[in-house]
Write a protein that holds these residues in place. Structure first.
Motif, short mmCIF file in Angstrom:
data_model
loop_
_atom_site.label_atom_id
_atom_site.label_comp_id
_atom_site.label_asym_id
_atom_site.label_seq_id
_atom_site.Cartn_x
_atom_site.Cartn_y
_atom_site.Cartn_z
N ASP A 145 0.76 -1.19 0.09
CA ASP A 145 0.10 0.04 0.07
C ASP A 145 0.87 1.21 0.14
O ASP A 145 0.54 2.07 -0.69
CB ASP A 145 -1.09 0.09 1.16
N ASN A 146 1.92 1.23 0.88
CA ASN A 146 2.80 2.42 0.88
C ASN A 146 3.48 2.99 -0.61
O ASN A 146 3.49 3.91 -0.79
CB ASN A 146 3.71 2.42 1.85
N LEU A 172 0.35 4.31 -2.72
CA LEU A 172 -0.14 5.50 -2.34
C LEU A 172 0.78 6.50 -2.83
O LEU A 172 0.64 7.76 -3.00
CB LEU A 172 -0.18 5.43 -0.82
N ASP A 230 -8.88 -0.42 5.13
CA ASP A 230 -7.46 0.27 5.52
C ASP A 230 -7.03 1.07 4.40
O ASP A 230 -6.24 2.53 4.72
CB ASP A 230 -6.48 -0.79 5.58
N GLN A 231 -7.06 0.86 3.20
CA GLN A 231 -6.77 1.64 2.08
C GLN A 231 -7.55 2.83 1.99
O GLN A 231 -6.80 3.82 1.76
CB GLN A 231 -6.93 0.81 0.63
N HIS A 265 -8.86 4.68 4.46
CA HIS A 265 -8.46 5.31 5.52
C HIS A 265 -6.95 6.29 5.09
O HIS A 265 -6.74 7.26 5.47
CB HIS A 265 -8.13 4.70 6.83
N LEU A 266 -6.26 5.32 4.45
CA LEU A 266 -4.71 5.81 4.02
C LEU A 266 -4.98 6.99 3.13
O LEU A 266 -4.37 7.91 3.03
CB LEU A 266 -4.02 4.67 3.64
N SER A 294 -6.26 10.16 4.60
CA SER A 294 -5.41 10.56 5.63
C SER A 294 -4.29 11.75 4.61
O SER A 294 -3.80 12.50 5.49
CB SER A 294 -4.68 9.71 6.32
#
Length: 499
Positions: free
Chosen positions: A349-350, A353, A380-381, A383-384, A387
């Motif tokens: 994911d990092n 993103l 979770d993705q 929310h990321l 954010s």
């Protein structure tokens, strides 16, 4: 380029804040001075409605009236009128809407059945004598019912009223202004066929049909009754009277009326009606779409994104395509992604993103807006993504049954010679020679599709809970019909969800 003529840099958080806190709408409502607090900003949006109510009721002391109006907080409850010819399904749609929106259904029957009401008793006497309730009495009955606390708090849905232009004007003169008016339509031949087979459950009020919607339970079948006045001749007479009246009623509701065809499955009619009544009417406030399309593999997200990008100039942000482009360009991110592609593993994911953020921060995305698909796939993705300041202002979930997905994907083929894509059902190859050499992508195997579908639906409930104001669309229909629903959800204000 001369620096003075270069486009201004607009931070992405600026339009997001303006939309989230209704700054643009406030600017339209008399250029109001900015204030702190979301509640005050929302109260400013009630200003126009409150002024309308002041003009209608003309209280001697307007201050207590305005305070009471704001305390009621009822500007966003349903205020809906559903009209349509006999057998158009308006009562069924009204009942479904009432349950879905937790609102109050108002029909001629339940208005007259109200207990401890002199007006209801008088209307019942008139109806028993002549099968007609005088327009002036009917309108007073509606006004009495709408003053009940339940209607003020939860809103109302008027089924089949007004029946004439005279009634429409009387209702308006009392300050009863619907927010949405739906007119259902269908060919007279279809309506006559429907009406002749109509049956009613006297216990629940549910409507059934001898051909199209017969209940499986024998207990219900035995208690169904045929309503009065459903013969072919009587239906034709009622249709003639309806057509004479509806053409005079419709001009009474400019800009808030929508005609919807009822000559289609009832569920499709309901979703069209629901989409419309949950949508506020357009304002002149500036708006930059940031659209998120969610749905299982094969639901049509890529096609809808392409159509939106083509028509509205939005940037088409496909997560998978961005990752492939990064690898092909041999960029810094591409070198990080390549090992995961080679091993056929999910990209972390990092890294995703970082690639997404770089694209969404570019000026064309900020100025023109974007339509994203393929991400986020789980809570979770989501929310990321939020954010990092990339919050969509329109979210659509495309619902398509598993059988349709399998039909769409497992029958796809590719010609290895020309690269042309075919579908064995919707776009078959023109010759037997071409058909013999077609190949199927291993990803289109039925087992692979079922795994992906299972993964999507395991996470979709949490995503829908996160995007509470998302719009759900039936994706199992013509793609251009789906596009019209998505387009309506984008160009109109965000739906108001009724608690």
């Amino acid at each position: 380029m001369d620096a003075t003529s270069a486009p201004h840099y607009i931070p992405p958080e600026m339009p997001e804040y303006g939309e989230a806190n209704h700054i643009f709408e406030m600017m339209q409502l008399g250029k109001l001075r900015p204030r702190e607090g979301k509640d005050l900003l929302m109260s400013a949006l009630c200003l126009q409605t409150m002024l309308e109510q002041l003009l209608i009721y003309q209280p001697k002391d307007p201050i207590p009236f305005m305070i009471d109006h704001l305390q009621r907080d009822s500007d966003n409850v349903p205020k809906i009128v559903i009209l349509g010819p006999p057998a158009s399904g308006k009562t069924t749609i009204a009942m479904w809407l009432c349950k879905h929106l937790n609102s109050n259904l108002l029909t001629m029957e339940n208005l007259m059945a109200k207990e401890f009401s002199q007006l209801a008793a008088e209307a019942t006497r008139h109806y028993q004598k002549s099968k007609i309730v005088p327009s002036r009495l009917l309108v007073r009955l509606i006004q009495e019912r709408l003053n009940d606390e339940e209607c003020i708090r939860r809103g109302w849905i008027l089924d089949g009223i007004p029946e004439t232009r005279e009634q429409a004007l009387m209702i308006q003169s009392l300050g009863i202004i619907p927010r949405h008016v739906i007119v259902l339509s269908a060919p007279d031949t279809v309506l006559i066929e429907r009406n002749v087979g109509k049956r009613i459950d006297p216990q629940t009020g549910e409507i059934y049909h001898t051909t199209f919607d017969w209940p499986p339970e024998s207990e219900i079948q035995n208690r169904l009754i045929a309503p009065e006045g459903i013969s072919e001749l009587e239906t034709a007479r009622k249709l003639l009277e309806y057509h004479r009246n509806i053409v005079r009623i419709m001009p009474s509701y400019p800009k808030i009326l929508k005609v919807i065809s009822s000559d289609q499955p009832c569920v499709d009619v309901f979703y069209q009606v629901l989409t419309y009544v949950q949508t506020n009417h357009r304002s002149n406030a500036p708006f930059t779409p940031r659209v998120l399309l969610c749905g299982p593999v094969g639901s049509g997200k890529s096609l809808q994104a392409a159509l939106l990008a083509q028509k509205y100039g939005l940037v088409n942000v496909c997560c998978g395509q961005l990752l492939k482009e990064a690898v092909a360009d041999k960029s810094r991110f591409g070198e990080l992604i390549r090992p995961f592609f080679e091993k056929k593993m999910a990209v972390p994911d990092n890294i995703i993103l970082k690639v997404l953020t770089k694209r969404l921060n570019q000026q064309d995305c900020i100025q023109r807006g974007w339509v994203m698909h393929g991400y986020p796939r789980d809570l979770d993705q989501a929310h990321l993504l939020e954010s990092l300041g990339h919050k969509p202002n329109r979210v659509f979930f495309l619902n398509v049954p598993l059988d349709s997905i399998i039909e769409r994907l497992t029958l796809r083929r590719t010609d290895p010679v020309t690269g042309e894509r075919y579908h064995l059902m919707y776009k078959p190859p023109p010759t037997i020679e071409i058909q013999a050499r077609l190949l199927q992508n291993p990803k289109d195997a039925e087992e692979q599709i079922k795994l992906k579908m299972d993964l999507f639906y395991r996470n979709s409930a949490e995503l829908e809970g996160f995007y509470t104001r998302a719009i759900t669309i039936n994706g199992d229909q013509d793609p251009y019909t789906v596009f019209e629903y998505i387009e309506s959800g984008i160009i109109n204000p965000l739906p108001k969800k009724v608690p």
